[in-house]
Design a protein around this motif. Sequence first.
Motif, PDB file in Angstrom:
ATOM      1  N   VAL A 106       3.823 -46.492  75.222  1.00 39.18           N
ATOM      2  CA  VAL A 106       5.217 -46.912  75.139  1.00 39.18           C
ATOM      3  C   VAL A 106       5.365 -48.081  74.170  1.00 39.18           C
ATOM      4  CG1 VAL A 106       7.079 -48.045  76.426  1.00 39.18           C
ATOM      5  CG2 VAL A 106       5.942 -46.049  77.383  1.00 39.18           C
ATOM      6  N   GLN A 107       4.477 -49.048  74.254  1.00 41.08           N
ATOM      7  CA  GLN A 107       4.552 -50.198  73.357  1.00 41.08           C
ATOM      8  C   GLN A 107       4.426 -49.774  71.897  1.00 41.08           C
ATOM      9  OE1 GLN A 107       5.404 -53.359  74.159  1.00 41.08           O
ATOM     10  NE2 GLN A 107       5.763 -52.450  76.180  1.00 41.08           N
ATOM     11  N   THR A 108       3.569 -48.812  71.635  1.00 43.45           N
ATOM     12  CA  THR A 108       3.422 -48.304  70.271  1.00 43.45           C
ATOM     13  C   THR A 108       4.691 -47.576  69.827  1.00 43.45           C
ATOM     14  OG1 THR A 108       1.035 -48.054  70.539  1.00 43.45           O
ATOM     15  CG2 THR A 108       2.069 -46.798  68.776  1.00 43.45           C
ATOM     16  N   ALA A 109       5.254 -46.765  70.719  1.00 45.85           N
ATOM     17  CA  ALA A 109       6.467 -46.013  70.392  1.00 45.85           C
ATOM     18  C   ALA A 109       7.641 -46.938  70.102  1.00 45.85           C
ATOM     19  CB  ALA A 109       6.810 -45.065  71.537  1.00 45.85           C
ATOM     20  N   MET A 110       7.704 -48.059  70.814  1.00 45.75           N
ATOM     21  CA  MET A 110       8.824 -48.984  70.644  1.00 45.75           C
ATOM     22  C   MET A 110       8.815 -49.679  69.286  1.00 45.75           C
ATOM     23  SD  MET A 110       9.180 -50.724  74.430  1.00 45.75           S
ATOM     24  CE  MET A 110      10.335 -51.954  73.827  1.00 45.75           C
ATOM     25  N   LEU A 111       7.709 -49.620  68.573  1.00 49.01           N
ATOM     26  CA  LEU A 111       7.642 -50.251  67.257  1.00 49.01           C
ATOM     27  C   LEU A 111       8.582 -49.585  66.258  1.00 49.01           C
ATOM     28  CD1 LEU A 111       3.772 -50.803  66.964  1.00 49.01           C
ATOM     29  CD2 LEU A 111       5.527 -52.498  67.537  1.00 49.01           C
ATOM     30  N   THR A 112       9.013 -48.356  66.557  1.00 47.33           N
ATOM     31  CA  THR A 112       9.928 -47.653  65.660  1.00 47.33           C
ATOM     32  C   THR A 112      11.390 -48.019  65.914  1.00 47.33           C
ATOM     33  OG1 THR A 112      10.097 -45.750  67.155  1.00 47.33           O
ATOM     34  CG2 THR A 112       8.327 -45.707  65.538  1.00 47.33           C
ATOM     35  N   SER A 113      11.644 -48.815  66.956  1.00 44.35           N
ATOM     36  CA  SER A 113      13.006 -49.253  67.270  1.00 44.35           C
ATOM     37  C   SER A 113      13.158 -50.732  66.950  1.00 44.35           C
ATOM     38  CB  SER A 113      13.311 -49.021  68.752  1.00 44.35           C
ATOM     39  OG  SER A 113      13.243 -47.654  69.076  1.00 44.35           O
ATOM     40  N   ASP A 158      32.323 -46.647  70.699  1.00 39.44           N
ATOM     41  CA  ASP A 158      31.979 -45.758  69.584  1.00 39.44           C
ATOM     42  C   ASP A 158      31.187 -46.503  68.517  1.00 39.44           C
ATOM     43  OD1 ASP A 158      33.320 -43.705  70.835  1.00 39.44           O
ATOM     44  OD2 ASP A 158      35.189 -44.006  69.727  1.00 39.44           O
ATOM     45  N   SER A 159      31.611 -47.726  68.217  1.00 43.97           N
ATOM     46  CA  SER A 159      30.919 -48.530  67.211  1.00 43.97           C
ATOM     47  C   SER A 159      29.508 -48.875  67.664  1.00 43.97           C
ATOM     48  CB  SER A 159      31.703 -49.808  66.920  1.00 43.97           C
ATOM     49  OG  SER A 159      31.035 -50.593  65.942  1.00 43.97           O
ATOM     50  N   GLN A 163      26.051 -47.764  65.691  1.00 45.27           N
ATOM     51  CA  GLN A 163      25.148 -48.782  65.156  1.00 45.27           C
ATOM     52  C   GLN A 163      23.802 -48.791  65.874  1.00 45.27           C
ATOM     53  OE1 GLN A 163      26.849 -52.632  63.910  1.00 45.27           O
ATOM     54  NE2 GLN A 163      28.827 -51.896  64.654  1.00 45.27           N
ATOM     55  N   LEU A 164      23.811 -48.561  67.154  1.00 42.18           N
ATOM     56  CA  LEU A 164      22.556 -48.510  67.903  1.00 42.18           C
ATOM     57  C   LEU A 164      21.694 -47.343  67.449  1.00 42.18           C
ATOM     58  CD1 LEU A 164      23.788 -49.324  71.527  1.00 42.18           C
ATOM     59  CD2 LEU A 164      22.309 -50.753  70.118  1.00 42.18           C
ATOM     60  N   SER A 165      22.322 -46.210  67.149  1.00 38.41           N
ATOM     61  CA  SER A 165      21.577 -45.042  66.702  1.00 38.41           C
ATOM     62  C   SER A 165      20.793 -45.344  65.431  1.00 38.41           C
ATOM     63  CB  SER A 165      22.538 -43.876  66.470  1.00 38.41           C
ATOM     64  OG  SER A 165      21.855 -42.749  65.988  1.00 38.41           O
ATOM     65  N   LEU A 166      21.386 -46.106  64.538  1.00 29.99           N
ATOM     66  CA  LEU A 166      20.709 -46.473  63.285  1.00 29.99           C
ATOM     67  C   LEU A 166      19.522 -47.399  63.534  1.00 29.99           C
ATOM     68  CD1 LEU A 166      23.837 -47.109  61.027  1.00 29.99           C
ATOM     69  CD2 LEU A 166      22.335 -45.102  61.022  1.00 29.99           C
ATOM     70  N   ILE A 171      22.774 -45.522  74.035  1.00 29.06           N
ATOM     71  CA  ILE A 171      23.665 -46.176  74.995  1.00 29.06           C
ATOM     72  C   ILE A 171      24.105 -45.169  76.051  1.00 29.06           C
ATOM     73  CG2 ILE A 171      25.687 -45.716  73.548  1.00 29.06           C
ATOM     74  CD1 ILE A 171      26.881 -48.370  74.548  1.00 29.06           C
ATOM     75  N   SER A 172      24.237 -45.641  77.268  1.00 31.59           N
ATOM     76  CA  SER A 172      24.746 -44.814  78.361  1.00 31.59           C
ATOM     77  C   SER A 172      25.647 -45.681  79.224  1.00 31.59           C
ATOM     78  CB  SER A 172      23.596 -44.253  79.193  1.00 31.59           C
ATOM     79  OG  SER A 172      24.071 -43.560  80.335  1.00 31.59           O
ATOM     80  N   VAL A 173      26.802 -45.140  79.607  1.00 30.02           N
ATOM     81  CA  VAL A 173      27.732 -45.853  80.483  1.00 30.02           C
ATOM     82  C   VAL A 173      27.892 -45.048  81.762  1.00 30.02           C
ATOM     83  CG1 VAL A 173      30.062 -46.762  80.767  1.00 30.02           C
ATOM     84  CG2 VAL A 173      28.955 -46.861  78.532  1.00 30.02           C
ATOM     85  N   GLN A 174      27.523 -45.677  82.873  1.00 32.97           N
ATOM     86  CA  GLN A 174      27.577 -45.019  84.182  1.00 32.97           C
ATOM     87  C   GLN A 174      28.334 -45.923  85.150  1.00 32.97           C
ATOM     88  OE1 GLN A 174      23.609 -43.642  85.380  1.00 32.97           O
ATOM     89  NE2 GLN A 174      22.978 -43.812  83.242  1.00 32.97           N
ATOM     90  N   GLY A 175      29.608 -45.609  85.331  1.00 34.42           N
ATOM     91  CA  GLY A 175      30.430 -46.450  86.198  1.00 34.42           C
ATOM     92  C   GLY A 175      30.567 -47.848  85.619  1.00 34.42           C
ATOM     93  N   ARG A 176      30.125 -48.851  86.377  1.00 27.99           N
ATOM     94  CA  ARG A 176      30.228 -50.242  85.946  1.00 27.99           C
ATOM     95  C   ARG A 176      29.002 -50.715  85.182  1.00 27.99           C
ATOM     96  NH1 ARG A 176      30.086 -53.938  89.624  1.00 27.99           N
ATOM     97  NH2 ARG A 176      31.380 -55.433  88.497  1.00 27.99           N
ATOM     98  N   LYS A 177      28.079 -49.813  84.903  1.00 21.75           N
ATOM     99  CA  LYS A 177      26.854 -50.217  84.217  1.00 21.75           C
ATOM    100  C   LYS A 177      26.749 -49.580  82.831  1.00 21.75           C
ATOM    101  CE  LYS A 177      23.903 -51.211  88.205  1.00 21.75           C
ATOM    102  NZ  LYS A 177      22.618 -50.888  88.893  1.00 21.75           N
TER     103      LYS A 177
END
Length: 271
Positions: A106-113, A158-159, A163-166, A171-177
Amino acid sequence: MIFASDLDRTLIYSRNSMGEGIPEDELMPVELYNNEVLSFMTVQSLTLLKEISDIATFIPVTTRTIEQYQRIFGIKDTFSPKYAITSNGGNILIDGTPDQEWASLVQTAMLTSAEHQEIKELFDTLSTPDWALRGRLCDGMFYTIIIDRNIMPEEVLDSLRDQLSLLGWSISVQGRKMYLIPSRINKGDALRYIMDRLGTSYVAAAGDSLLDESLLAVADYAIAPGHGELFNVYAASNIYKFTTSAGIRASEELLLGIKQEMRLLASLVDG
């Protein structure tokens, strides 16, 4: 066979999410925090899950942190699952202990973000305190933010998504979270890792949010509750099978469907 399932609003429900008119004698507490019961399953759902666990490996899957998952005694203690996926796939527990091999991957994979500090700065520039109420970094991997969904501008959402995709985040919105999560941290990849360890090819899966899409994509049999983020986005399409019930009754319906599917498969193999 594996049954991998999301927990909140799929198998377990708070009083606010379970729906109305549920008799108290049908509810079983499954989560305790500060001496307060936070989540429930119905007696029927617990019975069905036990029956499924007799014929398949049950793997709880959640975006909750390890600490938050451990509160759910009705899953953790009742079923003692050997494997559990937490932190949206960022952690895999084996007999309750984080798997270090997976953690390294996981730590290695996160280097691409992008780094989480950059994501926080982006969010702060687009959000305002009237709707972004509070948030925190979870397990050093992703953000959970409590929001007022009623006054959050759609154009901001939407913005953020664009921007996060780039930056390699989702992003996920579930109720109040609201969840801001590196795209390489996902439930589906974590499940594939466990499948390889077990040498298992058949998977049934259930989940209610966009964060569960990677999980459902791995499954041979996938089902989602008739409520939640996935239902809101895909109800009019044929992409997913949804229950006809909503709220806590949806868990009974989806578990019954999975039990029947697995028993049919088992009978074909035996035959």
